[in-house]
Design a protein around this motif. Structure first.
Motif, PDB file in Angstrom:
ATOM      1  N   ILE A 144       0.797  -1.279   0.075  1.00 30.08           N
ATOM      2  CA  ILE A 144      -0.083   0.007  -0.041  1.00 30.08           C
ATOM      3  C   ILE A 144       0.889   1.314  -0.121  1.00 30.08           C
ATOM      4  N   THR A 145       2.068   1.136   0.828  1.00 25.26           N
ATOM      5  CA  THR A 145       2.798   2.246   0.880  1.00 25.26           C
ATOM      6  C   THR A 145       3.447   2.557  -0.533  1.00 25.26           C
ATOM      7  N   ALA A 146       3.900   1.696  -1.124  1.00 25.02           N
ATOM      8  CA  ALA A 146       4.728   1.522  -2.317  1.00 25.02           C
ATOM      9  C   ALA A 146       3.595   2.179  -3.340  1.00 25.02           C
ATOM     10  N   THR A 147       2.429   1.583  -3.474  1.00 21.94           N
ATOM     11  CA  THR A 147       1.480   2.299  -4.479  1.00 21.94           C
ATOM     12  C   THR A 147       1.366   3.737  -4.201  1.00 21.94           C
TER      13      THR A 147
ATOM     14  N   LEU B 125      -3.780  10.988 -14.803  1.00 19.64           N
ATOM     15  CA  LEU B 125      -4.080  10.180 -13.408  1.00 19.64           C
ATOM     16  C   LEU B 125      -5.780   9.618 -13.473  1.00 19.64           C
ATOM     17  N   GLY B 126      -6.435  10.735 -14.073  1.00 19.11           N
ATOM     18  CA  GLY B 126      -7.878  10.295 -13.777  1.00 19.11           C
ATOM     19  C   GLY B 126      -8.250   9.240 -14.927  1.00 19.11           C
ATOM     20  N   LEU B 127      -7.876   9.530 -16.001  1.00 16.95           N
ATOM     21  CA  LEU B 127      -8.398   8.738 -17.169  1.00 16.95           C
ATOM     22  C   LEU B 127      -7.771   7.280 -17.100  1.00 16.95           C
ATOM     23  N   ILE B 128      -6.460   7.084 -16.721  1.00 17.90           N
ATOM     24  CA  ILE B 128      -5.761   6.028 -16.788  1.00 17.90           C
ATOM     25  C   ILE B 128      -6.253   4.964 -15.663  1.00 17.90           C
ATOM     26  N   GLY B 129      -6.272   5.778 -14.519  1.00 14.07           N
ATOM     27  CA  GLY B 129      -6.758   4.995 -13.230  1.00 14.07           C
ATOM     28  C   GLY B 129      -8.209   4.306 -13.370  1.00 14.07           C
ATOM     29  N   VAL B 130      -8.941   5.078 -14.252  1.00 10.62           N
ATOM     30  CA  VAL B 130     -10.427   4.627 -14.539  1.00 10.62           C
ATOM     31  C   VAL B 130     -10.332   3.522 -15.458  1.00 10.62           C
ATOM     32  N   LEU B 131      -9.677   3.603 -16.428  1.00  8.39           N
ATOM     33  CA  LEU B 131      -9.301   2.361 -17.591  1.00  8.39           C
ATOM     34  C   LEU B 131      -8.711   1.372 -16.849  1.00  8.39           C
ATOM     35  N   TRP B 132      -7.829   1.325 -16.114  1.00  9.12           N
ATOM     36  CA  TRP B 132      -6.987   0.361 -15.463  1.00  9.12           C
ATOM     37  C   TRP B 132      -7.873  -0.503 -14.633  1.00  9.12           C
ATOM     38  N   ILE B 133      -8.949  -0.155 -14.102  1.00 11.48           N
ATOM     39  CA  ILE B 133      -9.716  -0.877 -13.052  1.00 11.48           C
ATOM     40  C   ILE B 133     -10.972  -1.250 -14.188  1.00 11.48           C
ATOM     41  N   LEU B 134     -11.363  -0.789 -15.127  1.00 11.47           N
ATOM     42  CA  LEU B 134     -12.409  -1.171 -16.028  1.00 11.47           C
ATOM     43  C   LEU B 134     -11.813  -2.318 -16.659  1.00 11.47           C
TER      44      LEU B 134
ATOM     45  N   ALA C  52      -2.727  -9.570 -25.828  1.00 10.43           N
ATOM     46  CA  ALA C  52      -2.866  -9.001 -24.506  1.00 10.43           C
ATOM     47  C   ALA C  52      -4.094  -9.821 -24.058  1.00 10.43           C
ATOM     48  N   GLY C  53      -4.455  -9.665 -22.695  1.00 10.80           N
ATOM     49  CA  GLY C  53      -5.364 -10.379 -22.058  1.00 10.80           C
ATOM     50  C   GLY C  53      -6.718  -9.941 -22.226  1.00 10.80           C
ATOM     51  N   ASN C  54      -7.662 -10.667 -22.219  1.00  9.84           N
ATOM     52  CA  ASN C  54      -9.104 -10.478 -22.381  1.00  9.84           C
ATOM     53  C   ASN C  54      -9.556  -9.375 -21.500  1.00  9.84           C
ATOM     54  N   PRO C  55      -9.905  -8.149 -22.067  1.00  6.24           N
ATOM     55  CA  PRO C  55     -10.293  -7.228 -21.062  1.00  6.24           C
ATOM     56  C   PRO C  55     -11.715  -7.404 -20.214  1.00  6.24           C
ATOM     57  N   PHE C  56     -12.253  -8.417 -20.484  1.00 10.05           N
ATOM     58  CA  PHE C  56     -13.419  -8.661 -19.783  1.00 10.05           C
ATOM     59  C   PHE C  56     -13.473  -9.695 -18.662  1.00 10.05           C
ATOM     60  N   THR C  57     -12.189 -10.208 -18.734  1.00  6.87           N
ATOM     61  CA  THR C  57     -11.951 -11.130 -17.488  1.00  6.87           C
ATOM     62  C   THR C  57     -12.205 -10.612 -16.217  1.00  6.87           C
ATOM     63  N   GLN C  58     -11.524  -9.523 -15.959  1.00  6.05           N
ATOM     64  CA  GLN C  58     -11.791  -8.891 -14.335  1.00  6.05           C
ATOM     65  C   GLN C  58     -12.116  -7.568 -14.776  1.00  6.05           C
ATOM     66  N   PHE C  59     -13.126  -7.443 -15.716  1.00  2.00           N
ATOM     67  CA  PHE C  59     -13.711  -5.960 -15.935  1.00  2.00           C
ATOM     68  C   PHE C  59     -14.409  -5.393 -14.805  1.00  2.00           C
ATOM     69  N   GLY C  60     -13.907  -4.460 -14.340  1.00  4.68           N
ATOM     70  CA  GLY C  60     -14.481  -3.582 -13.194  1.00  4.68           C
ATOM     71  C   GLY C  60     -13.731  -4.380 -11.924  1.00  4.68           C
ATOM     72  N   LEU C  61     -12.945  -5.225 -11.749  1.00  8.06           N
ATOM     73  CA  LEU C  61     -12.411  -5.972 -10.724  1.00  8.06           C
ATOM     74  C   LEU C  61     -13.463  -6.422  -9.715  1.00  8.06           C
ATOM     75  N   GLY C  62     -14.675  -6.470 -10.097  1.00  4.34           N
ATOM     76  CA  GLY C  62     -15.465  -7.258  -9.190  1.00  4.34           C
ATOM     77  C   GLY C  62     -15.323  -8.638  -8.897  1.00  4.34           C
TER      78      GLY C  62
ATOM     79  N   GLY D 272      -2.423  -5.258  -5.358  1.00  2.00           N
ATOM     80  CA  GLY D 272      -1.328  -5.663  -6.691  1.00  2.00           C
ATOM     81  C   GLY D 272      -1.975  -4.788  -7.937  1.00  2.00           C
ATOM     82  N   ALA D 273      -3.369  -4.816  -7.906  1.00  8.51           N
ATOM     83  CA  ALA D 273      -4.126  -4.152  -9.130  1.00  8.51           C
ATOM     84  C   ALA D 273      -3.767  -2.619  -9.035  1.00  8.51           C
ATOM     85  N   ALA D 274      -3.961  -2.166  -7.817  1.00  8.80           N
ATOM     86  CA  ALA D 274      -3.643  -0.888  -7.822  1.00  8.80           C
ATOM     87  C   ALA D 274      -2.463  -0.215  -7.905  1.00  8.80           C
ATOM     88  N   PHE D 275      -1.131  -1.319  -7.354  1.00 11.80           N
ATOM     89  CA  PHE D 275       0.079  -0.768  -7.710  1.00 11.80           C
ATOM     90  C   PHE D 275       0.412  -0.804  -9.196  1.00 11.80           C
TER      91      PHE D 275
END
Length: 407
Positions: A10-13, A47-56, A71-81, A95-98
């Motif tokens: 968390i600190t490193a992130t 910061l705003g845009l890529i942060g959102v796209l990364w999570i999506l 590349a990986g399937n963009p829908f495998t972990q879509f939204g990290l739910g 790890g995802a946030a980092f």
């Protein structure tokens, strides 16, 4: 995983996230006073845009099941739910946030090449599409099980070493920066000395924040490894950077007769860039030599834009592309046990070269095509009159400094 390791993650992130405002300050101080808001907004927009796209979908794209996949399937972990509901949710989500912080700063770095002359909306379009087509897949190639990660095994050679992003971050961003500089063309009146940094303390503060955050950048992933190599990574990050400051200042003194504070800040960034891929795989003495080499070569490389005629406003190419290539290839010579001069053969240098130039060529080609398409459709460059006047007011309706004559 133990709570101490997760706490370091968390600190490193947080440290790496702070680096993007550090880039904003560093770049913002280098431009003229009437363009600083525009320059800093490009970092905060990323910061705003890529942060959102990364999570999506970016996180999903950054991991592949087989090396031959793009590349990986963009829908495998879509939204990290699904990730949030797993048994290892804490570890997985940190790890995802980092990973998100790396994607954000890589995009932000590109913006320095087009300072003073880019439309914010067009930049945001470029940032989102480039991240989708280039950064997310390249992260999968280098760290997520892709072809670069498995290149050594495929060729029967040592594995590619890129601990924290010499290829995926710095070469990637530097190549895209060169492409955009060519697409947008030169600033009005482009020549050596066209613009002086309007706020040198801001530059130094940005460099300081970058150096501070870089300990999270380089040593951050050690939270997944039980902090096994964290001491080596930390001392190499300190030493190579310090040596690069000296290397840059020596070149300045010899070439121009004066060692400058902006040169010291630029040397620090060059050293940080070069040690990024190599921080966990060099003995400290070799890290010092790498820092001197990066500071010296990058100090000379930033002059190439005047000789070759491309306008990389804030030397993203000379520092990040050149520094990233130096750090990545240097491992082929001096990586512990596998470098040409440290017990290995040519194999490490071969795989490092293939990885570095593959990412360079791919990033440049996609960025050039994308930048060209944006310029020919919605337009990427502001009007010359707005550029000369300073684009803060015309693009954002703001001024960085509210100057008044009132007593």
């Amino acid at each position: 995983m133990d709570s101490g390791s997760i706490a370091w993650g968390i600190t490193a992130t947080a440290l790496v996230l702070l680096m993007t405002p550090g880039v904003a300050f560093f770049y913002g101080g280098l431009v003229k006073a009437t363009s600083v808001v525009s320059m800093m907004m490009m970092s905060f927009g990323a910061l705003g845009l890529i942060g959102v796209l990364w999570i999506l979908y970016g996180f999903s794209m950054s991991t592949v099941e087989a090396p031959e996949r793009f590349a990986g399937n963009p829908f495998t972990q879509f939204g990290l739910g699904a990730l949030a509901q797993g048994e290892t949710a804490n570890t997985d989500l940190v790890g995802a946030a980092f990973g998100a912080t790396f994607a954000i700063i890589t995009v932000a770095l590109i913006s320095g090449a087009i300072a003073d002359r880019a439309k914010f909306g067009s930049w945001m379009v470029f940032a989102g599409v480039w991240a989708t087509l280039v950064y997310f897949p390249v992260a999968a190639w280098v760290w997520g099980g892709g072809w670069i990660m498995s290149l050594g095994t495929t060729l029967g050679l040592p594995n590619v070493i890129d601990y924290a992003g010499g290829t995926a971050v710095h070469i990637n961003a530097g190549a895209a920066a060169l492409a955009l500089a060519l697409v947008l063309g030169k600033r009005v009146g482009f020549q050596k000395g066209i613009a002086k940094p309007h706020n040198v303390p801001l530059v130094l503060m940005g460099a300081a924040l970058l150096w501070f955050g870089w300990f999270g950048f380089n040593a951050g992933a050690e939270w997944l490894n039980g902090l096994a190599n964290v001491g080596l990574i930390v001392v190499n990050t300190l030493g190579a950077t310090a040596a690069a400051v000296l290397g840059w200042l020596i070149v300045e003194k010899i070439k121009d007769g004066k060692a400058t504070s902006v040169g010291a800040a630029s040397g620090a960034v060059a050293g940080l860039v070069a040690i990024t891929p190599a921080c966990a795989n060099l003995e400290p003495g070799w890290a010092l030599l790498l820092g001197v080499a990066a500071g010296t070569v990058c100090a000379m490389a930033v002059e190439l834009k005047f000789r070759l005629g491309f306008d990389d406003s804030l030397d993203v190419v000379g520092i990040h592309l050149v520094g990233g290539v130096i750090g990545t290839l240097y491992l082929g010579l001096f990586a512990m046990d596998t470098g040409l001069f440290t017990g290995g053969g040519l194999g490490q240098l071969m795989v490092q070269t293939i990885a570095a130039f593959s990412v360079l060529i791919y990033s440049f080609a996609v960025a050039f095509a994308l930048g060209f398409a944006i310029e020919k459709t919605i337009g990427f460059r502001v009007k010359n009159a707005d550029e000369v006047a300073g684009i803060d007011t015309s693009v954002h309706g703001e001024e960085a400094y509210a100057l008044t004559t009132e007593s």
